[in-house]
Design a protein around this motif. Structure first.
Motif, mmCIF file in Angstrom:
data_model
loop_
_atom_site.group_PDB
_atom_site.id
_atom_site.type_symbol
_atom_site.label_atom_id
_atom_site.label_comp_id
_atom_site.label_asym_id
_atom_site.label_seq_id
_atom_site.Cartn_x
_atom_site.Cartn_y
_atom_site.Cartn_z
ATOM 1 N N ASN A 178 0.818 -1.204 0.000
ATOM 2 C CA ASN A 178 0.000 0.000 0.000
ATOM 3 C C ASN A 178 0.858 1.263 0.000
ATOM 4 O O ASN A 178 0.488 2.269 -0.581
ATOM 5 C CB ASN A 178 -0.930 0.027 1.223
ATOM 6 C CG ASN A 178 -2.080 -0.950 1.096
ATOM 7 O OD1 ASN A 178 -2.564 -1.197 0.000
ATOM 8 N ND2 ASN A 178 -2.505 -1.514 2.210
ATOM 9 N N ALA A 203 0.750 5.109 -9.043
ATOM 10 C CA ALA A 203 0.705 5.336 -7.607
ATOM 11 C C ALA A 203 0.560 6.830 -7.312
ATOM 12 O O ALA A 203 1.053 7.679 -8.067
ATOM 13 C CB ALA A 203 1.982 4.814 -6.948
ATOM 14 N N LYS A 204 -0.090 7.132 -6.207
ATOM 15 C CA LYS A 204 -0.085 8.496 -5.709
ATOM 16 C C LYS A 204 1.315 8.770 -5.174
ATOM 17 O O LYS A 204 1.896 7.928 -4.467
ATOM 18 C CB LYS A 204 -1.117 8.668 -4.598
ATOM 19 C CG LYS A 204 -1.101 10.067 -3.963
ATOM 20 C CD LYS A 204 -2.155 10.189 -2.883
ATOM 21 C CE LYS A 204 -2.034 11.524 -2.152
ATOM 22 N NZ LYS A 204 -2.153 12.690 -3.054
ATOM 23 N N GLN A 248 -5.403 8.715 3.146
ATOM 24 C CA GLN A 248 -6.149 8.138 2.026
ATOM 25 C C GLN A 248 -5.991 6.620 1.965
ATOM 26 O O GLN A 248 -6.807 5.939 1.336
ATOM 27 C CB GLN A 248 -5.673 8.755 0.708
ATOM 28 C CG GLN A 248 -5.954 10.246 0.606
ATOM 29 C CD GLN A 248 -5.589 10.784 -0.750
ATOM 30 O OE1 GLN A 248 -5.727 10.117 -1.763
ATOM 31 N NE2 GLN A 248 -5.101 12.004 -0.784
ATOM 32 N N PHE A 252 -9.274 4.865 0.694
ATOM 33 C CA PHE A 252 -9.338 4.369 -0.671
ATOM 34 C C PHE A 252 -8.387 3.214 -0.959
ATOM 35 O O PHE A 252 -8.411 2.649 -2.045
ATOM 36 C CB PHE A 252 -9.031 5.514 -1.653
ATOM 37 C CG PHE A 252 -9.890 6.723 -1.456
ATOM 38 C CD1 PHE A 252 -11.225 6.690 -1.795
ATOM 39 C CD2 PHE A 252 -9.369 7.880 -0.919
ATOM 40 C CE1 PHE A 252 -12.026 7.805 -1.623
ATOM 41 C CE2 PHE A 252 -10.163 9.004 -0.734
ATOM 42 C CZ PHE A 252 -11.494 8.966 -1.087
ATOM 43 N N ASN A 254 -5.307 3.319 -1.677
ATOM 44 C CA ASN A 254 -4.456 3.670 -2.813
ATOM 45 C C ASN A 254 -3.052 3.103 -2.613
ATOM 46 O O ASN A 254 -2.625 2.845 -1.492
ATOM 47 C CB ASN A 254 -4.347 5.194 -2.960
ATOM 48 C CG ASN A 254 -5.620 5.807 -3.499
ATOM 49 O OD1 ASN A 254 -6.479 5.108 -3.999
ATOM 50 N ND2 ASN A 254 -5.727 7.103 -3.410
#
Length: 374
Positions: A178, A203-204, A248, A252, A254
């Motif tokens: 993650n 990816a963020k 987040q 989410f 993400n």
């Protein structure tokens, strides 16, 4: 950020160790094409169009940023790498591996090198049965029907047998982790690698906002005077940024990659602050540190001091040009001590002193493979 597309592939083999052939192909597709969310069961069927040994067949769902023609070329190269020798004559023949593109999103492609959807897929149960297993409700772009309906309408009477063997699905980085934090000394390339990983795996990204810190240029001019305000401002900014962005993960799920981890604040503070300043700073840090989400993987990029100095000079930030080798060594020693004392952190150290992952694709792939194996 690269756009990811969905494609379905058919794989077949009837020579040598057939399960090994399929697994090797799956592994190379995961390495060179993209992630593999689904793998069908393995099905055995008699050879099609000629007399020979039985085939083992599977279908894959893959996500890739490569366009269809590029994808086809990569698959042909994978076949070649696995030892397939294509014959000049057309027609069916034995093969140790065969990889076909069945579908590419909902596109319809008719070119000299590629036809999608595959022109024969609806006539062959050895293709449709494994495909329907992983894509039951997917719509055939030309027939405008679900694949499960297409299978019902297939007139192929061949016997298809599911075997007990199961292939191993390579777990993609974005599914395995993650949150990855990438660290390194000044000039090690952590920001470049974070950007590359973010771009490839959608990816963020969390990048340290060093350029916005007004104390940084002043610190390099007068370290004793500006060390404490510099380190306190970095700590506050890192804490706020990581707290906001990592929240987040809970909302989410993400995939996030950062080019720093908040513990670097303590590493640099140990080097730059006086003893009484450091004790005060440590109290503030301890309160913040316990609130920050820990990364699933902490990657430390090691580069030797000579290479670091070359990189610092090359990128040309004026306030960094007087950084000395001794200062860089102190930073590395701080990271080394941190790494050796962290028992609950998943740490991967990669020596990048002799590689160039920015300009050399193979070097970049080496790092990605190290992260996958970590």
């Amino acid at each position: 950020m690269k756009i990811q597309r969905t494609s379905y592939l058919s794989l077949g083999t009837n020579q040598g160790n057939k399960l090994e052939n399929l697994q090797n192909a799956v592994d190379l597709i995961a390495d060179k094409v993209g992630s593999i969310p689904k793998i069908s069961s393995v099905y055995k069927t008699a050879s099609w169009g000629f007399e020979s040994d039985d085939f083992y067949n599977i279908c894959l769902k893959v996500t890739t940023h490569h366009p269809p023609e590029k994808l086809m070329q990569i698959l042909l190269n994978i076949e070649k790498d696995l030892g397939r020798k294509r014959k000049a004559s057309s027609g069916y023949a034995d093969r140790n591996i065969d990889i076909d593109i069945l579908l590419f999103d909902d596109e319809i492609i008719f070119s000299k090198t590629l036809i999608v959807p595959h022109s024969k897929m609806l006539e062959r149960k050895f293709v449709l049965i494994p495909l329907v297993e992983i894509a039951t409700t997917t719509i055939h772009p030309i027939e405008k029907k679900q694949l499960s309906i297409c299978l019902q309408n297939c007139t192929d009477s061949s016997e298809i047998i599911k075997i007990d063997a199961q292939l191993i699905r390579p777990i993609p980085i974005a599914e395995k982790y993650n949150y990855i934090a990438i660290e390194g000394n000044i000039g090690a390339g952590k920001t470049s690698l974070a950007k590359m990983v973010s771009d490839e795996f959608n990816a963020k990204i969390i990048l340290e906002r060093f350029a916005e810190n007004p104390f940084l240029p002043k610190f390099y001019e007068d370290k004793e005077r500006f060390a404490f305000p510099l380190e306190m401002s970095f700590l506050a900014d890192r804490y706020q940024q990581l707290s906001d962005d990592l929240a987040q993960l809970d909302l989410f799920k993400n995939f996030i990659v950062s080019d720093y981890y908040i513990f670097k604040s303590l590493i640099f503070a140990q080097i730059t602050l006086q003893k009484d300043e450091y004790l005060l700073y440590r109290k503030m840090f301890n309160m913040m540190y316990k609130e920050i989400t820990k990364p699933d993987l902490y990657v430390y990029l090691y580069q030797n001091t000579e290479r670091l100095l070359q990189n610092i000079k090359k990128r040309g930030r004026s306030y960094e040009q007087n950084i000395e080798a001794g200062y860089l060594q102190k930073i590395h020693d701080g990271y080394k001590n941190f790494i050796s004392t962290q028992q609950n952190l998943n740490i991967l150290v990669i020596d990048v002193s002799e590689i160039d992952f920015v300009d050399n694709k193979e070097d970049y792939k080496y790092i990605i493979n190290q992260i996958k194996k970590a």
